[in-house]
Design a protein around this motif. Structure first.
Motif, PDB file in Angstrom:
ATOM      1  N   SER A   1       0.827  -1.208   0.000  1.00 26.70           N
ATOM      2  CA  SER A   1       0.000   0.000   0.000  1.00 26.70           C
ATOM      3  C   SER A   1       0.862   1.260   0.000  1.00 26.70           C
TER       4      SER A   1
ATOM      5  N   LYS B   1       0.212   3.889   1.399  1.00 30.14           N
ATOM      6  CA  LYS B   1       0.009   4.588   2.672  1.00 30.14           C
ATOM      7  C   LYS B   1       1.014   4.171   3.742  1.00 30.14           C
TER       8      LYS B   1
ATOM      9  N   THR C   1      -5.418  -4.266   6.413  1.00 33.69           N
ATOM     10  CA  THR C   1      -4.157  -3.579   6.707  1.00 33.69           C
ATOM     11  C   THR C   1      -4.070  -3.211   8.192  1.00 33.69           C
TER      12      THR C   1
ATOM     13  N   PHE D   1     -13.371   1.597  10.520  1.00 27.86           N
ATOM     14  CA  PHE D   1     -12.857   0.700   9.491  1.00 27.86           C
ATOM     15  C   PHE D   1     -13.818  -0.471   9.283  1.00 27.86           C
ATOM     16  N   ARG D   2     -13.664  -1.116   8.169  1.00 23.08           N
ATOM     17  CA  ARG D   2     -14.508  -2.261   7.822  1.00 23.08           C
ATOM     18  C   ARG D   2     -13.841  -3.559   8.278  1.00 23.08           C
TER      19      ARG D   2
ATOM     20  N   THR E   1     -12.944  -7.275   8.162  1.00 22.38           N
ATOM     21  CA  THR E   1     -12.857  -8.194   7.024  1.00 22.38           C
ATOM     22  C   THR E   1     -12.719  -9.657   7.421  1.00 22.38           C
TER      23      THR E   1
ATOM     24  N   SER F   1     -10.073  -3.342   7.170  1.00 20.64           N
ATOM     25  CA  SER F   1      -9.575  -2.609   6.008  1.00 20.64           C
ATOM     26  C   SER F   1     -10.064  -1.180   6.107  1.00 20.64           C
ATOM     27  N   ALA F   2      -9.219  -0.230   5.719  1.00 16.56           N
ATOM     28  CA  ALA F   2      -9.601   1.178   5.779  1.00 16.56           C
ATOM     29  C   ALA F   2     -10.433   1.575   4.560  1.00 16.56           C
ATOM     30  N   SER F   3     -10.492   0.710   3.551  1.00 14.50           N
ATOM     31  CA  SER F   3     -11.232   1.046   2.320  1.00 14.50           C
ATOM     32  C   SER F   3     -12.635   0.483   2.355  1.00 14.50           C
TER      33      SER F   3
END
Length: 220
Positions: free
Chosen positions: A127, A129, A190, A205-206, A208, A218-220
């Motif tokens: 990533s 980031k 992540t 955050f989601r 997973t 995950s931050a997305s």
């Protein structure tokens, strides 16, 4: 015995008699049931009536071909026994850093849990980031007590390997993951934390995946 089997048995008993009759009586009818005994016809009629009375849904269930779903296989097929059969692993700086992180962060976890933690580190490397090497990811924030990314690097305790078998096992996992094993257990995470804590960032955050006492995000 069901109606169909009864009809077949009755037909088997009656057919010899029909054959005898056929020698002396020639049928001139186009009716395919002509010449059959009344008993057979009665059984067939009874079976037809029973089938017509049955509920359509039940008939469909009886006629449906039952197929077993194939057992879902572990995409990695890595277990403690398969790891034990592998030769002791080794590698460069990234391997050492990943092995160390797995040992101090997840040595008490299941194999899947350890693999998922390895995935998080490698997902961070991939990533933009995060830093672009395993060692840089693992040591990000080190030096600031409890401000680092991986607690063992800034908790003030010395990193001493006391469980050789556990260290060898996670070393093999690190080798497999660095060599390109598929990352399918963390859901692209992540971030992760143990169930013993409830960090504020987790709410945004989601989630997973969950393996053992680790939750993955995950931050997305």
């Amino acid at each position: 015995m069901n109606f169909k089997k009864c009809a077949l048995v009755a037909a088997w008993l009656v057919l010899p008699a029909l054959a005898v009759q056929a020698d002396s009586v020639a049928s001139t009818s186009n009716d395919p049931t002509a010449g059959y005994s009344a008993a057979v016809l009665q059984l067939a009629s009874t079976e037809r009536t029973a089938l017509q009375a049955a509920q359509p849904k039940r008939l469909a269930n009886l006629a449906r071909t039952v197929t077993k779903k194939p057992r879902q296989r572990d995409p990695l097929n890595i277990s403690k026994s398969s790891l034990a059969a592998m030769p002791v692993a080794d590698g460069g700086p990234d391997w050492h850093c990943l092995t160390e992180a797995l040992y101090f962060e997840a040595r008490g976890e299941s194999v899947k849990g350890q693999i998922a933690v390895a995935e998080v580190i490698l997902n961070r490397v991939a990533s933009p980031k995060f830093p672009d090497s395993v060692c840089a990811v693992v040591n990000q924030g080190t030096g600031r007590k409890y401000a680092c990314q991986f607690t063992y690097t800034c908790d003030g305790h010395p990193e001493i390997v006391r469980e050789l078998k556990a260290h060898q096992r996670v070393g093999k996992i690190a080798r497999l993951m660095l060599d390109g094993a598929p990352r399918v257990l963390s859901g692209g995470a992540t971030y992760y934390h143990t169930t013993a804590v409830n960090p504020r960032w987790a709410k945004s955050f989601r989630r997973t995946a969950k393996h053992g006492v680790h939750l993955f995000y995950s931050a997305s």
